[in-house]
Scaffold this motif. Structure first.
Motif, mmCIF file in Angstrom:
data_model
loop_
_atom_site.group_PDB
_atom_site.id
_atom_site.type_symbol
_atom_site.label_atom_id
_atom_site.label_comp_id
_atom_site.label_asym_id
_atom_site.label_seq_id
_atom_site.Cartn_x
_atom_site.Cartn_y
_atom_site.Cartn_z
ATOM 1 N N ILE A 67 4.719 73.987 17.660
ATOM 2 C CA ILE A 67 4.476 73.631 16.268
ATOM 3 C C ILE A 67 3.006 73.230 16.190
ATOM 4 O O ILE A 67 2.554 72.384 16.953
ATOM 5 C CB ILE A 67 5.365 72.449 15.814
ATOM 6 C CG1 ILE A 67 6.843 72.711 16.107
ATOM 7 C CG2 ILE A 67 5.117 72.112 14.352
ATOM 8 C CD1 ILE A 67 7.435 73.908 15.413
ATOM 9 N N SER A 68 2.251 73.833 15.283
ATOM 10 C CA SER A 68 0.819 73.524 15.195
ATOM 11 C C SER A 68 0.614 72.101 14.690
ATOM 12 O O SER A 68 1.411 71.575 13.900
ATOM 13 C CB SER A 68 0.102 74.514 14.283
ATOM 14 O OG SER A 68 0.438 74.282 12.939
ATOM 15 N N ALA A 69 -0.462 71.486 15.150
ATOM 16 C CA ALA A 69 -0.777 70.106 14.758
ATOM 17 C C ALA A 69 -0.919 69.988 13.241
ATOM 18 O O ALA A 69 -0.596 68.946 12.667
ATOM 19 C CB ALA A 69 -2.049 69.645 15.456
ATOM 20 N N GLY A 70 -1.374 71.040 12.578
ATOM 21 C CA GLY A 70 -1.532 71.015 11.128
ATOM 22 C C GLY A 70 -0.210 70.944 10.372
ATOM 23 O O GLY A 70 -0.186 70.649 9.173
ATOM 24 N N ARG A 71 0.892 71.199 11.039
ATOM 25 C CA ARG A 71 2.219 71.136 10.399
ATOM 26 C C ARG A 71 2.955 69.833 10.732
ATOM 27 O O ARG A 71 4.075 69.639 10.313
ATOM 28 C CB ARG A 71 3.068 72.329 10.819
ATOM 29 C CG ARG A 71 2.538 73.640 10.266
ATOM 30 C CD ARG A 71 3.610 74.692 10.297
ATOM 31 N NE ARG A 71 3.220 75.886 9.592
ATOM 32 C CZ ARG A 71 3.357 76.081 8.285
ATOM 33 N NH1 ARG A 71 3.858 75.141 7.528
ATOM 34 N NH2 ARG A 71 2.989 77.211 7.728
ATOM 35 N N ILE A 72 2.300 68.959 11.497
ATOM 36 C CA ILE A 72 2.903 67.680 11.870
ATOM 37 C C ILE A 72 2.169 66.578 11.106
ATOM 38 O O ILE A 72 0.985 66.351 11.314
ATOM 39 C CB ILE A 72 2.814 67.449 13.390
ATOM 40 C CG1 ILE A 72 3.485 68.600 14.145
ATOM 41 C CG2 ILE A 72 3.435 66.105 13.757
ATOM 42 C CD1 ILE A 72 3.230 68.594 15.640
ATOM 43 N N HIS A 73 2.878 65.900 10.220
ATOM 44 C CA HIS A 73 2.317 64.851 9.365
ATOM 45 C C HIS A 73 3.025 63.556 9.722
ATOM 46 O O HIS A 73 4.245 63.463 9.634
ATOM 47 C CB HIS A 73 2.549 65.191 7.892
ATOM 48 C CG HIS A 73 2.222 66.614 7.564
ATOM 49 N ND1 HIS A 73 0.942 67.050 7.324
ATOM 50 C CD2 HIS A 73 3.020 67.705 7.506
ATOM 51 C CE1 HIS A 73 0.954 68.356 7.078
ATOM 52 N NE2 HIS A 73 2.217 68.777 7.194
ATOM 53 N N THR A 74 2.271 62.541 10.139
ATOM 54 C CA THR A 74 2.894 61.338 10.652
ATOM 55 C C THR A 74 2.657 60.124 9.758
ATOM 56 O O THR A 74 1.691 60.076 8.999
ATOM 57 C CB THR A 74 2.357 61.014 12.067
ATOM 58 O OG1 THR A 74 0.961 60.781 11.995
ATOM 59 C CG2 THR A 74 2.658 62.136 13.030
ATOM 60 N N GLU A 75 3.577 59.182 9.868
ATOM 61 C CA GLU A 75 3.438 57.880 9.214
ATOM 62 C C GLU A 75 3.909 56.841 10.216
ATOM 63 O O GLU A 75 4.992 56.976 10.794
ATOM 64 C CB GLU A 75 4.286 57.814 7.947
ATOM 65 C CG GLU A 75 4.129 56.500 7.218
ATOM 66 C CD GLU A 75 4.893 56.477 5.907
ATOM 67 O OE1 GLU A 75 5.122 55.362 5.418
ATOM 68 O OE2 GLU A 75 5.268 57.538 5.388
ATOM 69 N N LEU A 76 3.079 55.838 10.419
ATOM 70 C CA LEU A 76 3.388 54.814 11.411
ATOM 71 C C LEU A 76 3.781 53.511 10.741
ATOM 72 O O LEU A 76 3.228 53.145 9.713
ATOM 73 C CB LEU A 76 2.147 54.551 12.299
ATOM 74 C CG LEU A 76 1.543 55.771 12.984
ATOM 75 C CD1 LEU A 76 0.266 55.369 13.709
ATOM 76 C CD2 LEU A 76 2.522 56.407 13.932
#
Length: 80
Positions: A67-76
Motif C-alpha cells: 500500500i503506497s504511503a500516499g494512501r495511508i492517512h494517520t491520526e494519533l
C-alpha cells in the motif's frame, strides 16, 4: 458524516471487549489485517488512528502489503 460521502468501512479493534462485542479483539497484526483488506487493496485509502505505536505498526503492515504511503492517512491520540 464521512461515511455518507464515501464508501467507508470502519473496523474497530479493542483490547478488552465489552459484553456482547462481536468485532475484532486484540492486536492489529497480519491475520486480522489480511482478513479485512479488500482484494484490490492498493486502490483504497486507509485511515489508521489510535496510539502512536499502534498506528506506526499498522502503517508498516500496510506498506509491507504494497500500500503506497500516499494512501495511508494517520491520526494519533493517547489512550488514558
Amino acid at each position: 458524516m464521512l461515511r455518507r460521502r464515501i464508501a467507508l468501512t470502519l473496523v474497530e479493534v479493542v483490547k478488552i471487549p465489552p459484553r456482547g462485542w462481536t468485532g475484532e479483539v486484540g492486536r492489529i497484526d497480519g491475520p486480522p489485517l489480511d482478513r479485512r483488506l479488500p482484494r484490490l487493496a492498493r486502490r483504497h485509502d486507509y485511515f489508521p488512528c489510535g496510539p502512536p505505536a499502534m498506528v506506526a505498526s499498522v502503517a508498516q503492515l500496510l506498506r509491507q502489503r504494497r500500500i503506497s504511503a500516499g494512501r495511508i492517512h494517520t491520526e494519533l491520540f493517547d489512550v488514558i
